[in-house]
Design a protein around this motif. Sequence first.
Motif, PDB file in Angstrom:
ATOM      1  N   LEU A 217       0.836  -1.413   0.071  1.00 23.98           N
ATOM      2  CA  LEU A 217       0.051  -0.168   0.024  1.00 23.98           C
ATOM      3  C   LEU A 217       0.940   1.224  -0.030  1.00 23.98           C
ATOM      4  N   TYR A 218       1.851   1.131   0.542  1.00 21.96           N
ATOM      5  CA  TYR A 218       2.862   2.241   0.677  1.00 21.96           C
ATOM      6  C   TYR A 218       3.400   2.472  -0.745  1.00 21.96           C
ATOM      7  N   GLN A 219       3.888   1.261  -1.340  1.00 27.06           N
ATOM      8  CA  GLN A 219       4.234   1.699  -2.840  1.00 27.06           C
ATOM      9  C   GLN A 219       3.166   2.155  -3.594  1.00 27.06           C
ATOM     10  N   ILE A 220       1.810   1.856  -3.691  1.00 29.11           N
ATOM     11  CA  ILE A 220       0.903   2.717  -4.366  1.00 29.11           C
ATOM     12  C   ILE A 220       1.000   4.061  -4.117  1.00 29.11           C
ATOM     13  N   SER A 221       1.219   4.508  -3.006  1.00 31.61           N
ATOM     14  CA  SER A 221       1.172   6.026  -2.655  1.00 31.61           C
ATOM     15  C   SER A 221       2.366   6.758  -3.678  1.00 31.61           C
ATOM     16  N   TYR A 222       3.115   5.868  -4.224  1.00 32.36           N
ATOM     17  CA  TYR A 222       4.262   6.588  -5.215  1.00 32.36           C
ATOM     18  C   TYR A 222       3.542   7.005  -6.398  1.00 32.36           C
ATOM     19  N   PHE A 223       2.197   6.622  -6.669  1.00 30.80           N
ATOM     20  CA  PHE A 223       1.589   6.947  -7.879  1.00 30.80           C
ATOM     21  C   PHE A 223       0.416   7.816  -7.357  1.00 30.80           C
ATOM     22  N   ASP A 224       0.443   8.426  -6.394  1.00 32.80           N
ATOM     23  CA  ASP A 224      -0.507   9.569  -5.995  1.00 32.80           C
ATOM     24  C   ASP A 224      -0.805  10.691  -7.015  1.00 32.80           C
ATOM     25  N   ILE A 231      -2.890  15.142 -13.262  1.00 33.81           N
ATOM     26  CA  ILE A 231      -1.466  15.231 -13.304  1.00 33.81           C
ATOM     27  C   ILE A 231      -1.445  16.393 -14.657  1.00 33.81           C
ATOM     28  N   TYR A 232      -2.563  16.333 -15.513  1.00 39.39           N
ATOM     29  CA  TYR A 232      -2.415  17.219 -16.663  1.00 39.39           C
ATOM     30  C   TYR A 232      -2.568  18.696 -16.063  1.00 39.39           C
TER      31      TYR A 232
END
Length: 283
Positions: A217-224, A231-232
Motif C-alpha cells: 500500500l505504501y508503494q501505491i502511494s508513489y503513484f498518488d 497530473i495534466y
Amino acid sequence: MEYYEKIKGMLFGIAIGDALGVPVEFESRKYLAENPVNDMIGFGTYHKPPGSFSDDSSLTFTLVESLINGYDLEDIAQNMVKWFDEAFWTAYGNVFDVGTTTRNSIYNIKNGVNPTLSGETKEYSNGNGSLMRIAPLVFILMFKPKDERFQIIKEVSAITHGHIRSVIACFYFLEFIRYLLLDDLEKHEIYHILQEEVPLFLKKHFKENDEDLSANLYQISYFDRLLKENIYELEENSINSGGHVIDTIEASIWCLLTTVNYSDAVLKAVNLGGDTDTTSAVT
C-alpha cells in the motif's frame, strides 16, 4: 483500425519516439529549451545517424518476436540475452545505452538463473527498464481476467525489474493502453477510470494473495499524482523526466494528456530533457 495496424502503429510509435530522443539523451531541460528538438536529428549523445533507435525499441521488438509464438517467459528472457550478446533487433548491429539493472539481470539469466528470479528487487532498482519494453504485452492480455493480466505483467517486468513499484507502473501503463485499444473513450476519461480501478484492484489483489499489505500500500502511494490528482493540470516544472520509473510514467502520461497528436506528444517528451529516449518511447 484493423488490429494488425494497431500493433504496427504501436511499434513504429515506440521506435520513432525512441529515435527522436537518442541524440539528446541526458541533455538538460534548459539546454533543450534553447535548442529544441523539432524533427528527427542524429549524432549527439551516441553519435548515431538520424533514426537510430536504442534498447527501448530493441527490447520491445524482442518481446514481440517471442509473443508471436505464444507466451513463454523463458523464451522472452532468452531473446533479451540474444539482443545483448548478438545485437538481435538492434538498429546497426550495435548494443548501446544498456541500463545497469537490465545488464545485471541478463547476466543472471546467462548464468542459469530462472527468469522469475533474474530481476533485481531492491528499492533502488526501480529504473524504467521494464516499463520501456513492455507495451506489446497488452495484445496477449486484452481479454484475460485482471488478476491474470497483473500476474503476467509482474512476471515479464520481473525478468529485469522485480520490485513491486516497477510492476505497478507497468500494470498501470498496460491498463491505460488496453482501454485505448478496446473502448471508444477519450484519454482523459480513461485516466479518471483508472484512478478508481487501479487502487481498488491492487488493494484487493495484495490482500487476497497474502502479500505484505502495508508495504505494498505504501508503494501505491508513489503513484498518488496519477491516481489522486489531475497530473495534466501541473506545470512543466513540476514534471520530472529522469530514469526512475515514476518519473517516466508520470511524464509520459502528462505529455499524452496535454497534447492533441502524436508528434506534439513525443516532441514534448523529448524536450523535457533527461531520459529523453525512454520518456518519448513510453509516451
